[in-house]
Scaffold this motif. Sequence first.
Motif, PDB file in Angstrom:
ATOM      1  N   LEU A   1     -13.408   7.409  14.267  1.00  0.00           N
ATOM      2  CA  LEU A   1     -14.210   6.246  13.884  1.00  0.00           C
ATOM      3  C   LEU A   1     -13.888   5.027  14.741  1.00  0.00           C
ATOM      4  CD1 LEU A   1     -16.216   4.808  11.997  1.00  0.00           C
ATOM      5  CD2 LEU A   1     -14.301   4.359  10.445  1.00  0.00           C
TER       6      LEU A   1
ATOM      7  N   ARG B   1     -21.286  10.733   9.931  1.00  0.00           N
ATOM      8  CA  ARG B   1     -19.988  10.877   9.251  1.00  0.00           C
ATOM      9  C   ARG B   1     -20.070  12.011   8.234  1.00  0.00           C
ATOM     10  NH1 ARG B   1     -15.919   9.036  11.950  1.00  0.00           N
ATOM     11  NH2 ARG B   1     -17.378   9.887  13.476  1.00  0.00           N
TER      12      ARG B   1
ATOM     13  N   ALA C   1     -19.776  13.710  13.741  1.00  0.00           N
ATOM     14  CA  ALA C   1     -18.932  13.378  12.595  1.00  0.00           C
ATOM     15  C   ALA C   1     -17.442  13.513  12.869  1.00  0.00           C
ATOM     16  CB  ALA C   1     -19.319  14.253  11.399  1.00  0.00           C
TER      17      ALA C   1
END
Length: 389
Positions: A56, A79, A52
């Motif tokens: 991204l 995430r 997580a």
Amino acid sequence: MSLYVYVEPDDERRTHWGNDFRAIGGTMLKSMSELESYLPRYPETLLVVIGAVVDLDEALMFTAYQRLQRPVIGVVLIRHAIEAGVVLRCLQSGIRDLVAEEDEEGIRSATVRSVDLSKALSTTMRGTGDNAPYASVVTVFAGKGGCGRSVVAVNLAVALAGAGRRVLLMDLDLQFGDVAIMMKLSPERNIAGGLQMAGRLDEPGLRSIVTTYRQSLDALLAPASPAEGEQVRREFVVELLDVARPLYDFIVVDTPSVVTDQVLAALDMSDWFIPIVTPDLPALKSVRLTAEMFDLLDYPKDKRLLVFNRAGAQVGLSPSEVEVAAGMPFAVQVPASRDVTVSVNHGEPIAVTDPLHPVSRAIRELGDRIAGVGTTPQRRRGFLGRLFP
């Protein structure tokens, strides 16, 4: 050699998952840079779990690259929370599954599905020994109009096109095909454009009449007019499928609600048969007749996957009653939803615009069955939910 890799920069999280992951032969890495140096040494890797706290954009860039270079590798992205704006970006890059960090059982299930899919893809890509694909033909059929046949076909093609699989969606409703409208595609290139090549169609010829919808998914659209559709003969349908099969992993065929010579040609060449039923008596009668026709033609029963479309609609027939009347068990139940109508009117398949929608999930489950991905829940055994051989 490890087939499973977990990238987790955070020490606490790495400790939390480390023992379980190593127990199934997995490798824990601290950074994406470690991963990039790891993969060339272990090209057999099937699964990459990205933690997580990994950036991204870095995760999506890695996945998009691997989708082209090593399509067998599945990426599961974790995430802190699932945000709507992120889902579409993940889908476009090729992320197999996006899971919230707090959903530990969801993480386990996602990794199981991804590894099963990678193993199925490995088998498919080995092909006949020269790494060439050879498509499975999947024909969607309903003997009654209005059952949502084209909706299922379009969204099934989208679902199958995940994970780097090459898919062709063929619209064999030659008089009134709706695939172009449902995918907002220009019908300028269509099946009729290949008629002048009948009897000598080759790969360049086929590519000149297909329309690319998105990466990994092409569409062979129905003719622009019913008159042109009448010129497409059974033999040409066979030729189209013969030429297309070495170029794709799956060919999804949408059909009209009548049994024509062209439809029979596709059915005779099919590996999977997808009849559609809805909770109304005319549709039940139709699917029973369809099953009888399949029996007469000796199509294998274990390759028939009945889709119960618009399940949950309050029309006085329960799923169990529909299943009994249909004479075969449901492969999946696709829930009734006005969102499907909205997606059709917008020309955007719901599996693209909302991949987490219950309708999208149901059709993706159907795609997993076709692709040979196990979907039966497993007893929890370590990180992946079960131990892999």
